[in-house]
Scaffold this motif. Structure first.
Motif, PDB file in Angstrom:
ATOM      1  N   LYS A 247       0.776  -1.091   0.012  1.00  0.00           N
ATOM      2  CA  LYS A 247      -0.062   0.088  -0.106  1.00  0.00           C
ATOM      3  C   LYS A 247       0.956   1.177   0.215  1.00  0.00           C
ATOM      4  N   GLU A 297      -9.011  -9.517  -0.076  1.00  0.00           N
ATOM      5  CA  GLU A 297      -9.517  -8.276   0.249  1.00  0.00           C
ATOM      6  C   GLU A 297      -8.614  -7.114  -0.559  1.00  0.00           C
ATOM      7  N   SER A 301      -9.961  -5.132  -3.809  1.00  0.00           N
ATOM      8  CA  SER A 301      -9.944  -3.555  -3.682  1.00  0.00           C
ATOM      9  C   SER A 301      -9.234  -3.014  -4.553  1.00  0.00           C
ATOM     10  N   TYR A 302      -8.033  -3.274  -5.023  1.00  0.00           N
ATOM     11  CA  TYR A 302      -7.136  -2.522  -5.904  1.00  0.00           C
ATOM     12  C   TYR A 302      -7.779  -2.848  -7.420  1.00  0.00           C
ATOM     13  N   THR A 305     -12.196  -2.143  -7.717  1.00  0.00           N
ATOM     14  CA  THR A 305     -13.112  -0.808  -6.863  1.00  0.00           C
ATOM     15  C   THR A 305     -12.320   0.272  -7.151  1.00  0.00           C
ATOM     16  N   ALA A 307     -10.584   2.052  -5.267  1.00  0.00           N
ATOM     17  CA  ALA A 307      -9.393   2.114  -4.643  1.00  0.00           C
ATOM     18  C   ALA A 307      -8.138   2.233  -5.648  1.00  0.00           C
ATOM     19  N   THR A 361     -20.070  -9.273  -3.768  1.00  0.00           N
ATOM     20  CA  THR A 361     -19.008  -9.478  -4.444  1.00  0.00           C
ATOM     21  C   THR A 361     -18.848 -10.160  -5.881  1.00  0.00           C
TER      22      THR A 361
END
Length: 980
Positions: A247, A297, A301-302, A305, A307, A361
């Motif tokens: 991250k 997750e 997420s990356y 979504t 993000a 999901t």
């Protein structure tokens, strides 16, 4: 080799070895090769490549010679192995200083230290790891980097050893240095982040290089250094820290400009983080269980979504998708059908997966994959317009395509859809239903969405079998979309073609094929190059269906479209420029020719004229030439005897393809031999040029390769085509080659050689035995000795049966020769042969050979020879067995007739399911009309031979002879001979 005196000499020779002048270079290389085994040579090389004042090229060469010497002479058991004293000196010298200023040389030194470590560490080199650990702690940037580089290569090499004892040593090493490696990585990572925040690009770049190397070390230690890593808190702590560091690095990428020197290295480090996770999952799936939730997750997420917007890059997305795919597909995480048979670890992992992949999901992942990642990009659309052929080649499997994002997204979609098809089928069907009807050609985005959805339906074809009525969809929707001719609708036309290709092997009624052929023809006429090229795979499937396939190709359905399809494909072949595309078109044309066979003849003129030009143009493209050879094979088969008109082009092609002295033969030989064979099989006569090509065969037989079987088929084809001309020119050379082959060949190969001899005797029973006389004594000896392999014995008996039946004079000479060689009486040899023949008759399974054996042994009658009379019972037994094999009873008259008799030539006819007869088939039929097996009645032959035997012995003597035969056999014989 004295170091002081030798250094100058070796340095001079190394300098000469870097010369571009071959007159200087070659002697220097020879001298260095001689020194390789001299004691002290590698000590001199070490002094040279560690002397930074010398020329870089000379030092580079010294390192390479040193590295090669480790491979050859470092191990104790190696010939000319280095002494232990010199190795001790070299090991110490290699780790004295880590200060090599040249990156390439530093890497080579690190690699050669690792090679030594693979053999000697830790037993003979216990100080290596402690020295490296201390060296990476120093403040000097260069020394620290070189030590860390070496540390990585040593760790990488030691981790790759697989023997149990070596694994144990690596586990011990890992446990002793893992804490240090973690702290080293954390230190360099923190330092990099501090520098990047401060805007110090140069310092950040240095720190990032060390972060990358220390992470590479940790990757090897973490993945290969523990038996059950989940019990080690430091390991799991490091792996959890990977997500946090990822991250941080991804956030850093926001602030780093594309031209920044850190940018590329930062992305490599991010990818390395993901490789740590992927490798750990691959090697320790149950230890990874604690990371499943966080991995999913993080990746979802990356990738799926908002993000990840603005910070993720293509290769990172690929890695995240691979991580999701490996978790979804992992066998260790799938419970057995019987839950009680599953391990607690499996159930725990499955529980985590199930909890994560909820309906919302999965729906979001599916929608995002289809409507975002499946969409054609602006770059792809531009490439389509500017270079449509290259676009298609790339999309269907070009090298860059293999490693790009699109195939990765498609594979992930297939895997997730397969795993969760009950959940995702309604989601995908709803997307399909929302797109019913034609799409507004002005709405580019809507067209691209439909293309993506159709792509998904094609990929999931097998999963959707029970949910989609594809036949109705094709008639009501897809067919209409194929008929929209507007230029902007090209993506949909292309995708529909591909979609049909995906579904046609799943669910597509045969009755709809004419409608599809009509649509394909119209699309080919439109000349949309990308759509046309995509049609090829569909056409290939349609023409390549097996006759036993549920989707059987029906010639009658295709014939109305044959001329136009063939013409349009030929035009496409001329238009395209890429080698791969031309191969694809040729493949489809070949399949088409193969399917319709002789019915292609009216339409191939243009292709026949074009292929010589294409062959010439493809001189540097051997794979394209292979495709041309395949096309020629099917052309010759389709043209039959008319293929002789191709000989001016065809025969030079065969000559080149099968000449082992020509470099292209490596690529062309297999197809060239196949073309040679079908050319002979379809040749109406033997031409001088066709005869001359056989000069290539001698070298081919010497190769003794997997192509030997086809070589024997070619030889047989020449024998059937024109035995007299062929054997007159090549029999002596063939016989010599066969004698050499039989010394070292498999049983199958031995049988192939013997079958050639058998065919020669069948075609030319008078001259054949003389031409292959050197081979025949071993055949007779094999029969007498009772050859143990039934298939070989059967062939021996077939050969000897021909000689005995059709050339009795030569058989007598052969018996005399054997009697002389073995020092036995001629009658003893004859008796042993008949006895073994009778005993091994069951080895013969072919009815023709069984009848031949009966005829051959009966040909020894009538005889007053006591040996033959002594074996009379066995001869009659074989004869009656032969009668059982060949005699059929006429249901109307109740009499028996020989079913193998042929009285006249009938043109072989082929049914719709069979290929038409070749010229060789006709030649074999004509040959059978002269073969005693097919012209002599076994029933009549036995009667005449027994009658003649009775005449020379008299009634009483003959009766005594018959009494030696079993009464049951006699009764069967009398039944067969009723009416005579």
């Amino acid at each position: 080799m004295d170091l002081n005196s030798a250094s100058t000499v070796v340095l001079r020779v190394l300098t000469q070895a870097t010369s571009q002048d071959t007159a200087v270079l070659k002697p220097a290389e020879e001298q260095l090769k001689q020194w390789e085994t001299q004691p002290g040579f590698y000590s001199v090389l070490l002094n040279i490549f560690t002397n930074h004042s010398l020329d870089v090229n000379v030092r580079w060469l010294a390192v390479l010679y040193f590295k090669n010497g480790i491979d050859r002479y470092w191990r104790r058991v190696a010939p000319h192995a280095l002494s232990e004293e010199e190795k001790t000196t070299l090991r110490a010298g290699l780790i004295t200083n880590f200060n090599e200023p040249v990156n390439q040389i530093a890497t080579q030194i690190s690699v050669l230290i690792a090679k030594v470590a693979r053999v000697d560490c830790p037993r003979q080199w216990p100080e290596l790891i402690p020295t490296l650990v201390e060296s990476v702690k120093v403040q000097d940037d260069l020394q620290q980097h070189r030590a860390l580089l070496t540390f990585y290569h040593v760790t990488k090499t030691l981790s790759s050893k697989r023997l149990a004892a070596d694994r144990k040593l690596f586990y011990d090493l890992t446990s002793s240095i893992y804490s240090f490696a973690c702290s080293l990585w954390n230190h360099h990572t923190d330092t990099f982040l501090q520098h990047i925040c401060a805007g110090n690009e140069a310092a950040a770049a240095n720190s990032l290089e060390r972060t990358l190397l220390s992470l590479k070390v940790l990757r090897k230690l973490t993945v290969h250094g523990f038996v059950e890593p989940h019990w080690n808190a430091e390991v799991m702590g490091f792996l959890h820290a990977v997500f946090e560091r990822l991250k941080q690095f991804l956030e850093c990428s926001r602030s780093i400009r594309p031209e920044n020197i850190c940018r590329d290295r930062l992305e490599k480090t991010v990818i390395l983080f993901t490789k740590v996770l992927l490798d750990f999952l691959d090697q320790h799936p149950f230890s990874f269980t604690a990371l499943i939730q966080r991995s999913l997750e993080f990746s979802v997420s990356y990738v799926f979504t908002a993000a990840g917007e603005g910070i993720v890059f293509e290769q990172f997305i690929v890695q995240c998708m691979n991580l999701i795919k490996m978790i979804v597909k992992n066998y260790a995480y799938k419970p057995s059908k019987n839950i009680e048979d599953s391990s607690p670890e499996t159930l725990e992992a499955h529980k985590i997966k199930t909890a994560f992949f909820t309906y919302p999901t999965l729906m979001e992942i599916c929608r995002r994959l289809v409507t975002h990642y499946f969409l054609l990009t602006k770059e792809e659309l531009t490439m389509w317009e500017e270079d449509p052929e290259s676009f298609t080649v790339e999309e269907t499997g070009g090298d860059s395509w293999k490693y790009s994002l699109r195939p990765c997204t498609e594979v992930l979609f297939i895997d997730i859809f397969h795993e969760y098809n009950q959940t995702l089928t309604p989601v995908l069907l709803e997307m399909v239903h929302s797109l019913q009807g034609s799409t507004n050609i002005e709405d580019t985005n809507a067209i691209l969405i439909k293309d993506a959805v159709y792509n998904a339906v094609g990929l999931a074809a097998y999963e959707l079998f029970d949910s989609v009525d594809f036949d109705q969809w094709f008639k009501n929707q897809l067919l209409a979309e194929l008929q929209v001719s507007h230029d902007r609708y090209k993506p949909i036309r292309r995708r529909v073609i591909w979609l049909i290709g995906q579904w046609i092997s799943v669910k597509f009624k045969s009755d709809l094929r004419p409608v599809l052929y009509e649509a394909i023809r119209n699309l080919l006429q439109d000349r949309d190059l990308v759509s046309c090229i995509n049609l090829l795979s569909l056409l290939l499937f349609l023409n390549d269906c097996s006759p036993v396939d549920d989707f059987e190709f029906r010639t009658d359905q295709f014939l109305p479209y044959l001329e136009s399809m063939f013409t349009l494909l030929f035009q496409l072949l001329q238009e395209v420029t890429q080698c791969d595309t031309k191969m694809h078109v040729l493949h489809v044309l070949s399949c088409m020719i193969e399917r319709v066979n002789m019915q292609i003849r009216p339409y191939v003129g243009c292709l026949v004229q074009y292929l010589p030009l294409l062959w010439k143009q493809s001189e540097e493209h051997n794979m394209l030439r292979c495709a041309i050879l395949t096309t020629l094979i099917h052309l010759v088969q389709g043209l039959g005897a008319d293929s002789k008109n191709l000989y001016p082009f065809l025969l030079p092609v065969i000559q080149l393809s099968t000449d082992v002295s020509q470099p292209p033969h490596v690529y062309l030989l297999e197809d060239g031999l196949e073309l040679w064979l079908v050319t002979l099989e379809n040749s109406p006569c033997l031409t001088p040029e066709l005869l001359r090509i056989f000069q290539n065969m001698s070298a081919l037989l010497e190769l003794s390769s997997e192509n030997l079987k086809n070589c024997f088929k070619i030889i047989n084809a020449y024998i059937f085509l024109s035995s007299s001309e062929f054997l007159q020119m090549y029999a002596a050379g063939l016989c010599q080659s066969f004698c050499e082959l039989l010394k070292d060949i498999t049983t199958e190969g031995q049988v192939q050689v013997l079958k050639v001899v058998e065919n020669v005797l069948k075609v030319n029973p008078v001259l054949g035995p003389q031409m292959f006389q050197p081979l025949l004594p071993s055949v007779l000896r094999g029969i007498i000795d009772g050859e143990r392999y039934p298939v070989v014995m059967s062939t021996y008996l077939g050969i000897m049966g021909r000689v005995l039946l059709q050339n009795a004079r030569f058989f007598s000479l052969l018996l005399s020769q054997m009697a002389c060689e073995l020092g036995q009486e001629l009658d003893q040899i004859l008796g042993n042969m008949i006895e073994m023949w009778v005993d091994r008759m069951d080895n013969i399974t072919q009815p023709e050979r069984r009848k031949l054996s009966a005829l051959a042994l009966l040909s020894l009658l009538p005889s007053l020879n006591s040996v033959i009379q002594d074996k009379f019972c066995g001869i009659i037994n074989i004869s009656v067995e032969g009668l059982h094999d060949v005699m059929t009873e006429d249901s109307e008259t109740g009499t028996y007739k020989d079913c193998m008799l042929m009285s006249h030539f009938e043109e072989p006819k082929a049914t719709d399911d069979e290929e038409p007869p070749t010229e060789q088939d006709k030649r074999k039929k004509m040959l059978a009309l002269k073969d005693p097996v097919h012209t002599v009645s076994l029933q009549q032959f036995i009667y005449e031979k027994l009658k003649a035997q009775q005449e020379i012995l008299g009634e009483k003597g003959f009766q005594a002879l018959m009494e030696t035969v079993d009464t049951e056999i006699v009764a069967q014989l009398q039944e067969f001979l009723q009416g005579f």
